[in-house]
Structures are given as C-alpha cells and as structure tokens.
Design a protein around this motif. Structure first.
Motif, PDB file in Angstrom:
ATOM      1  N   PHE A 681      46.391  49.354  40.623  1.00  0.00           N
ATOM      2  CA  PHE A 681      44.796  49.823  40.809  1.00  0.00           C
ATOM      3  C   PHE A 681      44.597  49.343  39.200  1.00  0.00           C
ATOM      4  O   PHE A 681      43.260  48.887  39.233  1.00  0.00           O
ATOM      5  N   GLN A 682      45.261  49.335  38.126  1.00  0.00           N
ATOM      6  CA  GLN A 682      44.751  48.517  36.931  1.00  0.00           C
ATOM      7  C   GLN A 682      44.614  47.172  36.968  1.00  0.00           C
ATOM      8  O   GLN A 682      43.664  46.778  36.396  1.00  0.00           O
ATOM      9  N   TYR A 683      45.437  46.250  37.762  1.00  0.00           N
ATOM     10  CA  TYR A 683      45.313  45.274  38.180  1.00  0.00           C
ATOM     11  C   TYR A 683      44.108  44.939  39.013  1.00  0.00           C
ATOM     12  O   TYR A 683      43.230  43.792  38.456  1.00  0.00           O
ATOM     13  N   LEU A 684      43.526  45.790  39.705  1.00  0.00           N
ATOM     14  CA  LEU A 684      42.404  45.488  40.469  1.00  0.00           C
ATOM     15  C   LEU A 684      41.343  45.782  39.563  1.00  0.00           C
ATOM     16  O   LEU A 684      40.235  45.190  39.720  1.00  0.00           O
ATOM     17  N   ALA A 685      41.389  46.542  38.708  1.00  0.00           N
ATOM     18  CA  ALA A 685      40.226  47.024  37.669  1.00  0.00           C
ATOM     19  C   ALA A 685      39.944  45.857  37.003  1.00  0.00           C
ATOM     20  O   ALA A 685      38.894  45.553  36.679  1.00  0.00           O
ATOM     21  N   ALA A 686      41.183  45.000  36.644  1.00  0.00           N
ATOM     22  CA  ALA A 686      40.991  43.803  35.858  1.00  0.00           C
ATOM     23  C   ALA A 686      40.062  42.814  36.593  1.00  0.00           C
ATOM     24  O   ALA A 686      39.348  42.083  36.259  1.00  0.00           O
ATOM     25  N   VAL A 687      40.487  42.764  37.912  1.00  0.00           N
ATOM     26  CA  VAL A 687      39.717  41.782  38.811  1.00  0.00           C
ATOM     27  C   VAL A 687      38.255  42.205  38.844  1.00  0.00           C
ATOM     28  O   VAL A 687      37.697  41.342  38.860  1.00  0.00           O
ATOM     29  N   LEU A 688      38.075  43.387  38.997  1.00  0.00           N
ATOM     30  CA  LEU A 688      36.407  44.029  39.292  1.00  0.00           C
ATOM     31  C   LEU A 688      35.633  43.586  38.057  1.00  0.00           C
ATOM     32  O   LEU A 688      34.782  43.039  38.241  1.00  0.00           O
ATOM     33  N   HIS A 689      36.459  44.100  36.950  1.00  0.00           N
ATOM     34  CA  HIS A 689      35.620  43.748  35.498  1.00  0.00           C
ATOM     35  C   HIS A 689      35.600  42.093  35.250  1.00  0.00           C
ATOM     36  O   HIS A 689      34.444  41.669  34.887  1.00  0.00           O
TER      37      HIS A 689
END
Length: 917
Positions: A681-689
């Motif tokens: 989920f932290q990786y996904l947050a990086a992708v999102l931002h």
C-alpha cells in the motif's frame, strides 16, 4: 391469505414475484425472532406465486452437519432437468448428492454453477420460486452454494427467499429485511381471535406486553392455560425468554398425550427428513400404535401425510430437548436400524452416534468412513463433525488423538478456526508421540497463518512452522522441507511486522535441511533458492530460483502444489524480475484455485492477476477482477485489505478515493499482521502521488515502502518510484542511492523488465547524451516484456526531460505517445500529467476518443472477449460463474451496445486493446 400488519412485507414479496415474471431474478433474507411471522410470509409468497414452479425446504438443526442435505432437498423437484446440464456440472451435483461415486471432490464454485444452471433450466418455461425456512440451520455447504447462486442471479426468472432467526454468515451482503413484531392495534386484534372469553384488561395488557407483538406468542400463550387461570393472571412463566415460553406452551400440550404419542413426536423430532414411512418403521420397532398419530394431530403439534410437518420448528426443538437422554437414544437407535445402510450410510452412522452412550469402535469407524465420503463430496464441515463424534466414541487414547487431529484439520480447512483450535488443544493433551506432536505443531502453524495474526504472541506462525520443521526432519525429511517452505510463506507475509523469526532466520534454518530425493521436487528447488537468496548467496540463488519457477510452470505439476506454494513461487519470479513467469504463474494459480474451489486462496490469486494486468497496462481487466475478488470474499464472509481494489484506484483514480482506500487498507493490513501488505500500500501511494505530480508525498511513501531491507518484491518496485520523486524534487543524492540499491537487486536476474527499469532510473539522474541514451534503452527494453504501463510512464518522463532540454518536437512526440497510451489504458493520473506537459509544450490536446469497450461494463467486456474467441454460452458461464441464460442476456445487450447483429461482428467491433487482451 390475510396477514395483519404486514402490508410493507407483502408489497416487497409481491415486487420480487413481479420481477421474476418480468424475466429478472431477485433474492431476499427475512430475519426475525422465532414466531414473528417469517414462515407465514413465506407461505404467502408460495400461495400467491401463480404460474411459478415452487420448491421449498425447512432446514433443521439435527441435519446441519450433513453436507448438501438441504440443497439436495431443495433441488429434488428439479432433478429431472439434470441431464440438460453440461457433464462437469451434472457430475458435480450427482457427486455431492451422493448419487454417483466421486472421482474427486467437486469444487464449491462448480457445485454453485451447476445449481445456478439447474435453477435456470427449471425456470426456462415458468418462473421459479425457491423458499428456505429456518436458514440458520442450513448445513454450511448448502448455505455457501445458495448464497453463491443468489448473488449470481440475473436473468433467470428465479426468486430466492430465505427466513432465519439470526443473520447467516454466508448470506452477508444479500438483500435482507427484518420482520418486526406487530403494533398494538394489530396485536390486540390477533389476540381476540384466540381469546373469545371475557378477559380482564390488566391480564390482556400483560399478555400483550409479554408477547411484544410476536404473532405466534399471541396465538399460543393464551392457550397454555385454562381461561380461569389466565383470568387470574397466571399461566405466563415470566422467568423464561419468549422462545422458551412458546416451547413450554407446546410442551404443555404434549404432556397430555399418551406415552406412545410422545415417543412418536420424539422420533419425528430426531429425524428431520420428514419421511413418514421411515418414521413409522422406527415407530413399529418401539411398539408405537398407529392411533398415536390421531393424538398428535388433535393436539395441533404434528401433521402426518407423505411427509411429516411440525406445527412450528419450536415444537421440534422443545420435544427433542425435553426428552430424557435414554428416550432420545432409543429414538435414534430405532431410526438407525430402519435406515438403509447402502442407500444412506451417513445418516445411519449419525443416528448410531447419537444413540451411543459409551465408546463404540464400530460406530466410530462408521463415522470415519462417513467423514471420508463427506470430504469427497466437498463437505469439509460435515467431515469435521463426523470426525469429532468419532473421536468422542473412541476408547484408545492414541487413536482418539489421531481422530481429533484429523477433525481439527477438517475444521481448519472449512474455516471454523475457533472449533479447530479447541479440538487441536484436546488432541495435544493425549499421550505424546514425536510424529503426532510434529503434526500438531504443523497444523497450529498453518492455523496461525490462516488466522492472519502470524505475529501475535505465542501463536507466531513462522516460529511454529520453523519449530515443527525441525521436529519433522528426523522422521520425514520431505515433509520437513515443505514445512520450511510454509515458514518462508509466513515470513514473507508478515514481513516488517515480524516480532519472531524473519526471512533470514528461516533461510539459515532451511539451508541445513537435506534434500531426500533426486531429482529435486519443484518445492525443493524453491526452498533452496529462497534459502540461498535470503542468506545473500546470489551466485547460486538465481539458477535455483529459475529452475524452481520453470518447474512450477510445468502443466503436469499437481494442482495442490500450485495452491500451496503459489505465493512464495510468485515471489521468486518477482525476485528475478521475470514478468513473463509472473504472468504465467499467476494465471495458473487463479485457474487452479477456481478449478479446485480453493476459496481461501482464490482472492490472493485474483489480486496477483490484478497486479499483472496493471503492470501490462490492462486496467479494465484488472477492474473486472476486483469485482470477482470482492464476490469471493462475500462468499467466504471475510474482511480482507483491498489489495486489488487499491491498486486499480492508485492507477486509475480518482485520487481522493484512492488515498482513502489505501489508508484504510494499510490500517487493516497492520491489524492483520501482514507487513507485505503495508509495503504494497505504501508502494501504491507512491504510484498515486507520482501520477498526479505530487512528488513530496510520493517520496515519503516510497521511502516507507523501501525502509525494510528484508523485503523484496514490492519494496523493490518502490525504488523506481523513489528515484522519480527524488529526481523531480532535485534530490539527486537520494535518487542516486536508490538507483545503486536497485542495480544490486536487479543485476543477478538480468531481465529486460529489471534492466529497463534500471536504465529509466539512471536516466532520471543523468545528463546530456547519457540521459538520452538511457531513456531510449529503457523504452526499448520495456517494449520487449509485459511492462506496458512502465513503458508508457518512461515515455512520459523522457518527454518531460526532452522539453526541459528544449527539444520540443521530440518532446511532443514522446509526450503524445505517452498520453495516448496512458489514456487508452485508463491510467488517469499519469495521462493528465502527460496532457499538461503537452499543453506546456504548445500542442493543442484533444480529448482522447473513449474506446468502445468503455461502453461495456467490466463483466460485459469479459463476456464479449470470450464470445469473440468462439466460446459457447455454457463455456463462458462456466468460466465466469454465470448461467448460460444470463450469458445470452448479456450477449444481446453487448451486441446492441456495439451496434452489431451477431457474434461474428465482435472482432471488428471490439477495440484493438480488447483484441490484444
């Protein structure tokens, strides 16, 4: 039929029937206390279902452990349509109904699909109404199948009606309506229909207060005593809860019966099949005369025709529970003796078990045999019940412990974790033995892993599995190695949240485990490769991991191996940055999970497929699988972090919803002890931002994702996100450090995916011709593998670099290609970023034509693609768990949306992206 105070409920039922008459389908669960009127509402539906085929069943508590018993009873009137089903579906139902010898255990999804198809065939000429009363007592297998069917109903003209006293876990998410008590006006009117003598108002008020609007209480409580006692204010035993008072009312009637009539009631209560011929055969063995039937009819407790029906289910429970133990055993013994051992061995064994008052090995052995049959029919809960009772009737302590261990294992696989733990604790108190102690430890570890609390206290799954592997090694080296691999899976899952042994500890322990056979099994190759990898032996780990990945892709591999070790072997493919293997392994894992009905692992497999689709830029395929994963979770009745849902949201937006979903899922993953989920989920947050150009929060999220060096996979994927965010913020030192770490991780594998990502990352911190060369290398390498999404993103950052270098024409070409690819994929954040860069470069950007496939829902798109490839309606339905009638209904809608008249036009009507999928 006139029902007081039920106008709202009756209107709802009328609406459901109207839906089916119009070609649709519907389902409803009626909830409410005993006697509140649920059965009367079901009767209303049956009475008013003019032109319907009707099938109904009342579940019963004694039958709740027999697998598929209630489903069989409900389907019995429809079995004449069984030959119309595809052979695999027909065979699945024949197996679970015990009418065919099982070749293998049918999976639950296939049984559900077969039931759905059977209902659709039954409704081909007339709408079908299926009614299930007392659904709280459905056997687990029947409840799961009926819930599955109700969720999948669309265009079959079927209505599913259930009534239950309390919520049924398998029915979570189905439409439900709580049936409340009557209001004061209707309660008084109903009471007046049974109390026709003068009644003191204070007594009347007391009855109304005690009944609380419960219709059965209003009808039955006044009859529990004579009018004189009632007028005096007596006859209402206030110390009992309402259900107990109603049972006492029915018992009061039964006490006035002769001994023979009471025994006849008990026989009927002990066998809920409702077969009057069976009841009378058992009655004759106990010397009960036929005139006993007249007594129970006159008392209004039992109706005997071709079938046996109680006045209310509370009559059954009251009679059965109030009977002396000796009388209950005698009734079960008589029923066992008159039950055909060849036609119905399981029910006979169950009656014998209920009749036993001391250990009896012959009965215990019969129960063990029944457990085996139940397991082959897919009834794990029933197998566990048989084994539990068999253990209780086993005198030998060692054999009893073995049977308790088997029961605990069946309970665990059926999802009854609390009962499994209690049964396992009992097995652990028996005389110890090295083999049994090791197997108990293995199951404890597997249960802790399944419970998703692997890091909590003494039940740390990794520690348990590691200890068990060491215990197993002296007498079963092969099983010990498999247990080490289970420990690896546990350690991978818990990741950064480990408080006990982690990946390095498991790796060091596994290095000393000798391989007992040559050639090595796929799981042995995987274990040795992971052990080498996590002890830093990178010269030897890559060849081993490649051999393991290749072995697990072999179609001859037993499906059970795919199910058990799908998680760690996909991790190995990610360690190698081999996205072709990742695609193949995840596809096989999901396919086998569907085929075997391995519901516990299917959501995990689907989430991996979602990630594969996102990696390939197939966002709509990923979104379609999110729906399927959610449906499977509903069938299981479990709450899981939104792994796939958050991934699709991170790529496709909107950003606000995605951020909330990521935050909520991270919190749940932490609560469940799934450290790998926190990293994801932290990786996904990086992708999102990064997608929305918010590089500061992207950098923070990426640094959190890569902080735990023991994790690879998702943590490694976050390194390119960190490089992109740091480079955009001008923090070259932080970006360079991440690039160096990424190079060390990717170099041993040497894949185009990994080397392409490294080239992209190095380009972001390079200058001049070197940066230009690296960007081109990255685009080229990523074009050779499945990394379409990262390739489009690379063209985006390359275009941004070219624009800053004032090479505007080249910049516009790259940005335009990125914008078109990302828009077509549905990666809204990155597409918007590319559009903004194009606008800054001076190009007029026209909105991308939305692909024709966006007019179709994700489910319609899945159906259209399969129809385009020549699959029949039945084949499509089997793959997507839909009836053939529903597939045909969707096909008609698809053709209309696409403006074509037949399936032959699908290849030309579907867009290029859909043709490539």
């Amino acid at each position: 039929m006139e029902l007081r105070g039920r106008s709202v409920e009756l209107a709802a039922l009328d609406g459901l029937l109207a839906t089916a008459r119009g070609g649709g389908s519907a389902g409803l669960v009626l909830l409410g206390e005993a006697g509140v009127g649920k059965t009367s509402l079901l009767s209303y539906a049956v009475t008013t279902a003019a032109g319907f085929r009707v099938s109904q069943v009342a579940a019963a508590e004694p039958e709740s452990e027999l697998p598929f018993a209630d489903l069989h009873a409900l389907c019995r009137p429809m079995l004449k349509h069984l030959d119309r089903l595809p052979p695999p579906q027909r065979d699945a139902l024949a197996t679970v109904f015990g009418t065919a010898a099982p070749a293998s255990a049918p999976n639950l999804f296939l049984v559900g699909l077969a039931t759905l198809s059977l209902f659709a065939e039954s409704a081909a000429r007339k709408p079908l109404l299926c009614v299930v009363d007392d659904a709280q007592w459905l056997d687990q297998a029947s409840a799961q199948v009926l819930a599955f069917v109700t969720r999948r109903l669309q265009a079959e003209s079927v209505v599913m009606l259930f009534a239950a006293r309390e919520p049924v876990r398998e029915f979570d998410g189905l439409p439900a309506r709580t049936v409340e008590g009557l209001d004061d006006f209707d309660s008084r009117a109903l009471l007046n229909t049974v109390v026709r003598w003068p009644l003191d108002e204070r007594v009347r008020d007391a009855i109304l207060a005690e009944a609380r609007g419960n219709p059965l209480a209003l009808l039955e409580l006044p009859l529990a005593g004579a009018p004189g006692t009632l007028a005096g204010g007596f006859g209402l035993p206030a110390a009992l809860p309402l259900a107990g008072r109603l049972e006492e009312s029915f018992l009061a009637r039964s006490r006035s019966l002769s001994a023979g009539a009471r025994r006849l009631l008990l026989i009927a209560a002990a066998d809920p099949v409702g077969d009057s011929a069976l009841m009378w055969r058992a009655a004759r063995r106990l010397g009960i005369a036929r005139d006993a039937a007249d007594e129970v009819r006159t008392a209004g407790l039992l109706t005997i025709g071709a079938t046996v029906r109680f006045r209310h289910t509370l009559v059954r429970s009251a009679v059965y529970r109030a009977a002396p133990d000796a009388d209950r055993r005698a009734a079960h013994h008589a029923l066992a003796r008159v039950t055909d051992e060849r036609a119905d061995p399981d029910r006979r064994a169950w009656h014998l078990a209920q009749a036993a008052d001391a250990p009896d090995e012959s009965v215990a052995a019969a129960l063990v045999a029944s457990a085996g049959r139940a397991r082959y029919r897919g009834g794990l809960a029933a197998a566990a019940a048989f084994l539990e009772r068999a253990a209780a009737l086993t005198a030998d302590p060692a054999l009893r412990a073995d049977r308790e261990l088997a029961a605990a294992r069946a309970l665990h696989h059926s999802g009854a974790l609390d009962r499994a733990a209690a049964t396992l604790r009992r097995a652990a108190t028996r005389p110890a033995g090295d083999r049994r102690t090791a197997l108990i430890g293995l199951l404890r570890g597997q249960m802790a892993f399944s419970a998703r609390r692997p890091h909590t206290g003494p039940e740390d799954a990794t520690a348990l599995l590691l200890d068990t592997a060491r215990r197993l090694a002296p007498w079963n080296a092969a099983l010990a190695r498999e247990t080490y691999l289970d420990a690896f899976a546990s350690a991978m899952l818990v990741g950064r949240l480990a408080t006990g042994p982690g990946l390095a500890e498991v790796a060091r322990a596994a290095l000393g485990a000798p391989c007992p056979q040559e050639p090595a099994r796929p799981q042995d190759l995987l274990l040795d490769g992971l052990a080498r990898h996590f002890t830093g032996d990178h010269e030897r780990d890559v060849p081993l991991l490649r051999r393991a990945v290749s072995a697990f892709r072999d179609p001859r591999l037993p499906p059970e191996s795919t199910i058990r070790w799908g998680f760690p072997v996909r991790h190995a493919a990610n360690v190698l940055w081999d996205d072709d293997a990742w695609h193949g392994l995840s596809e096989r894992h999901a396919g086998v999970a569907r085929e075997l009905g391995a519901l516990a692992v299917l959501p995990v497999a689907l989430n991996q497929r979602i990630a594969v689709h996102l990696h390939a830029g197939e966002m709509r395929d990923a979104a379609a699988l999110v729906d399927e994963a959610r449906e499977v979770a509903e069938v299981l009745g479990v709450q899981r972090p939104g792994y796939g849902e958050a991934a699709v949201a991170a790529w496709c937006g909107p950003a606000g919803e995605a951020s909330k979903l990521i935050a909520d899922s991270t919190e749940l993953a932490e609560a469940l002890g799934e450290g790998v989920g926190v990293t994801w989920f932290q990786y996904l947050a990086a992708v999102l931002h990064n997608g929305s150009g918010r590089f500061r929060p992207a950098l923070v999220a990426a640094e959190r994702a890569v902080a735990y060096t023991g994790e690879l996979g998702f943590a490694s994927w976050a390194l390119p996100e960190l490089v992109e965010a740091a480079a955009a913020l001008g923090d070259r030192n932080r970006a360079a450090e991440a690039v160096s770490r990424l190079e060390r991780i990717v170099a041993p594998g040497g894949s185009d995916w990994g080397l392409g990502v490294v080239a992209r990352s190095r380009a972001l911190i390079a200058n001049g011709n070197e940066a230009d060369r690296l960007f081109r290398e990255a685009v080229d390498r990523l074009g050779r593998c499945r990394a379409s999404a990262m390739r489009a993103r690379t063209r985006l950052v390359y275009g941004e670099w070219l624009r800053r270098a004032e090479r505007d024409a080249e910049a516009r070409a790259e940005l335009r290609a990125a914008y078109e690819s990302l828009s077509r994929m549905g990666a809204e954040g990155f597409a918007a970023r590319a559009r903004d860069e194009l606008l800054v470069s001076g190009e007029v950007v026209r909105p991308q034509d939305r692909p024709m496939s966006t007019e179709l829902t994700p489910q319609e798109l899945r159906i259209a693609r399969r129809a385009r490839d020549g699959r029949s309606n039945a084949e499509i339905g089997a793959e997507l768990f839909l009836s053939a009638r529903t597939v045909e209904w969707h096909i008609r809608r698809i053709l209309a949306k696409l403006g074509i008249t037949s399936r032959r036009g699908l290849p030309g009507a579907l867009p290029e992206a859909a043709l490539e999928a």
